[in-house]
Design a protein around this motif. Structure first.
Motif, mmCIF file in Angstrom:
data_model
loop_
_atom_site.group_PDB
_atom_site.id
_atom_site.type_symbol
_atom_site.label_atom_id
_atom_site.label_comp_id
_atom_site.label_asym_id
_atom_site.label_seq_id
_atom_site.Cartn_x
_atom_site.Cartn_y
_atom_site.Cartn_z
ATOM 1 N N GLY A 1 0.791 -1.217 0.000
ATOM 2 C CA GLY A 1 0.000 0.000 0.000
ATOM 3 C C GLY A 1 0.829 1.276 0.000
ATOM 4 N N GLU A 2 2.139 1.127 0.026
ATOM 5 C CA GLU A 2 3.009 2.299 0.071
ATOM 6 C C GLU A 2 3.256 2.854 -1.330
ATOM 7 N N CYS B 1 -4.607 5.392 -6.950
ATOM 8 C CA CYS B 1 -3.731 4.618 -6.069
ATOM 9 C C CYS B 1 -4.201 4.657 -4.620
ATOM 10 N N THR B 2 -4.760 5.789 -4.194
ATOM 11 C CA THR B 2 -5.263 5.815 -2.814
ATOM 12 C C THR B 2 -6.535 4.980 -2.718
ATOM 13 N N THR C 1 -7.415 2.360 -4.482
ATOM 14 C CA THR C 1 -7.186 0.917 -4.582
ATOM 15 C C THR C 1 -6.085 0.438 -3.641
ATOM 16 N N GLU C 2 -5.513 1.354 -2.859
ATOM 17 C CA GLU C 2 -4.404 1.029 -1.961
ATOM 18 C C GLU C 2 -3.301 0.276 -2.678
ATOM 19 N N GLN C 3 -2.996 0.786 -3.852
ATOM 20 C CA GLN C 3 -2.004 0.152 -4.702
ATOM 21 C C GLN C 3 -0.597 0.410 -4.158
ATOM 22 N N THR C 4 0.225 -0.609 -4.197
ATOM 23 C CA THR C 4 1.631 -0.417 -3.880
ATOM 24 C C THR C 4 2.342 0.080 -5.138
ATOM 25 N N LYS D 1 -2.405 13.365 4.092
ATOM 26 C CA LYS D 1 -2.779 12.344 3.102
ATOM 27 C C LYS D 1 -3.716 12.885 2.038
#
Lengths: 300, 281
Positions: free
Chosen positions: A36-37, A186-187, A189-192, A231
């Motif tokens: 998730g980073e 990206c936020t 979907t909490e994509q890395t 954030k």
């Protein structure tokens, strides 16, 4: 810290130089990336940024060191690590839908056509390309092409997204709106994400962590800067946050001077490449005076 | 208002054609006054235009027009082995070209694909290709006749050989120069080798391959006329040579015109096909 999703361990890249010696582009690079980073790697040209990304993608081999994903050393490219290339790298004979469907059927060879189509459509809508499904890449603008590249990468639902200066070929306006979209996607979907850039503003907007690399040859990770901005930051109001200038000045300062002089900076001090210092600019120091509004970072 | 460019170009083409035919007509006019001096026995022996002495064997545009019309009216007659319609002769030639060319494509495209995929074979086979490529296909004819012993198949073999090289070289080049980034896309998507070959490399190389195919069909059509002059029997090349032996310049000119027309049609067909696989980057 939780167990990282991906871990770069003791990575090095050397190539033979004239006279039988070896030139080391970078060495002893250690970097964990948690799930998730959003991690941005900043450094000047020639420090091996793209090589690191290509190693992560499995397209290139390091001279030493490994990349561990899920406890296993990576041995080649994988659908779990999608790449958004610097040039959009769309297949010009396929339509927008065709390009994305090519990726989706690679991921899910057993899916029926309808399902593939619906899945592609979902991601075409996400990047706001609805209505351009049947256009060929040559009929799209630079920004739209890059959107297709992003949709293609997202559509295979990878564990990790690798981006190699994805917006560097775009004009400032298009870049801005695409950055906003990438941040939103990206936020949501909490994509890395692991992204390479040399644009300080881009890194500040998108990244949770900004990894600073010194100049090559012999490049190393100087420090990892944690993004101290809130954030919910947005491109339009990002400069109003208290820590904005502290962060920005810290990054610029590094790129302008410290990236060259880092070797002498750490001379005699303890520097552990396995644990580069974690910095949070603006947390302790007072906010920089507002009248200092530095010009845009040299992003060439 | 100015007429469109294509209209003006068309008018100019017609004017040039009319001028050429006019010059031709004037150049072949019979010179007056000398008629009737020819020995009737000589006239009977050589017959036709030549007997009139003063008139050259070179026909006027009207004569050629009449001959052309005669051939077009009845292109498929067969009056014995040495007297067949020009349509039949063209069909023989086209058949040989298509068989030889088709076989060459079947060999050259897969082989070129393999050569292009492997830098090792590319380098290893390059000297052979470079030496074999400039050889006139007709130089193979004696070898072909000696080993194959059949003149018809020998002609096809010659077409095969001359069509092979442009297709082989272009396919290998097209495959070898597929953009690295497209291959990287395929690699990161874990695309299998067969799917990569058909979905990425083949479409990427297709325009280059089609260029090779277009060059090949042009060369094949050039070579078939010469090959048929050598092997004889049937075909438009044999027809030309046979009419030369008959000193029938009108028939030869008709055949030349038709050879040009068929060659143009072949080229246009391949150009159309090339447009189907072209892509803009």
């Amino acid at each position: 810290m939780t167990k990282p999703l991906i871990s770069i361990e003791a990575l090095a890249r050397r190539y033979p130089a004239p006279g039988g010696t070896e030139t080391t582009v970078f060495e002893n690079v250690w970097l964990p990336i948690a799930k998730g980073e959003f991690v941005c790697l900043i450094g000047h040209s020639g420090c091996g940024k793209t090589t690191i990304l290509n190693v992560l993608a499995g397209l290139d081999q390091p001279s030493a060191g490994v990349v561990i994903v899920d406890g296993r050393e990576i041995s080649g490219p994988s659908l779990d690590r999608a790449v958004i290339f610097q040039g959009h790298s769309l297949l010009p004979w396929m339509s927008v839908m065709g390009n994305i469907a090519f990726a989706v059927t690679s991921r899910h060879p057993d899916w029926p056509k309808d399902k593939v189509r619906a899945h592609c459509q979902k991601y075409i809508d996400v990047v706001h390309l609805t209505g351009s499904e049947h256009k060929k890449p040559a009929e799209l603008s630079g920004g739209m092409k890059q959107r297709v590249g992003i949709a293609r990468a997202l559509a295979i639902e990878p564990k990790m997204l690798l981006m190699d200066e994805p917006f560097s070929a775009l004009d400032a306006l298009t870049r801005g709106s695409l950055q906003d979209e990438v941040r939103r996607i990206c936020t949501e979907t909490e994509q890395t994400v692991f992204m390479i850039t040399h644009d300080v503003d881009e890194a500040m907007l998108l990244a949770d962590k900004i990894v600073l690399m010194t100049n090559g040859p012999g490049a190393k990770i100087a420090e990892i800067v944690e993004n101290t901005l809130p954030k919910d930051r947005r491109r339009t109001d990002i400069h109003k946050h208290d820590s904005y200038y502290a962060l920005r000045n810290h990054l610029l300062d590094f790129l302008v001077t410290r990236s060259k002089t880092f070797a002498s900076e750490i001379a005699g001090k303890s520097y552990d490449p396995r644990r580069p210092p974690l910095v949070r600019p603006g947390e302790t120091a007072a906010a920089a005076p507002p009248e200092i509004a530095p010009a845009r970072a040299a992003s060439a | 208002m100015r007429a469109s460019l294509s209209l003006r170009a068309g008018l100019l083409s017609i004017a040039i054609l009319a001028a050429l035919i006019g010059i031709w007509h004037v150049a072949t006019l019979p010179t007056a006054g000398a008629a009737g001096n020819v020995d009737p026995e000589y006239a009977a022996l050589v017959s036709g235009a030549a007997a009139e002495g003063q008139k050259s064997a070179f026909p006027t545009p009207a004569d050629v027009g009449a001959t052309l019309w005669k051939h077009i009216k009845d292109p498929f007659y067969v009056r014995g082995a040495n007297d067949q319609g020009v349509g039949i002769q063209l069909a023989y030639s086209l058949g040989r070209v298509l068989v030889g060319y088709g076989l060459a494509a079947l060999v050259a495209i897969p082989l070129g694909f393999l050569i292009g995929m492997s830098p090792l074979t590319y380098r290893a086979l390059d000297p052979f290709i470079q030496i074999l490529k400039p050889i006139s296909p007709l130089a193979w004819m004696p070898l072909a006749l000696y080993t194959i012993k059949d003149s018809g198949i020998s002609a096809i073999f010659v077409i095969f050989i001359c069509s092979l090289w442009p297709m082989l070289i272009n396919t290998a080049f097209g495959v070898a120069s597929v953009r690295k980034e497209w291959l990287n896309v395929a690699a990161t998507l874990e695309v299998g080798p067969l799917r990569k070959a058909f979905m990425v490399i083949l479409p990427a190389a297709a325009p280059t391959i089609m260029t090779g195919m277009r060059i090949s069909i042009g060369i094949a059509w050039l070579v078939i006329v010469a090959a048929e002059m050598l092997v004889g029997g049937t075909g438009i090349g044999y027809f030309v040579w046979n009419e030369w032996n008959n000193l029938s310049i009108g028939n030869i000119l008709t055949a030349i015109l038709l050879i040009g027309l068929v060659g143009m049609i072949l080229d246009v067909a391949l150009a159309r096909a090339a447009r189907l696989v072209a892509y803009r980057e």
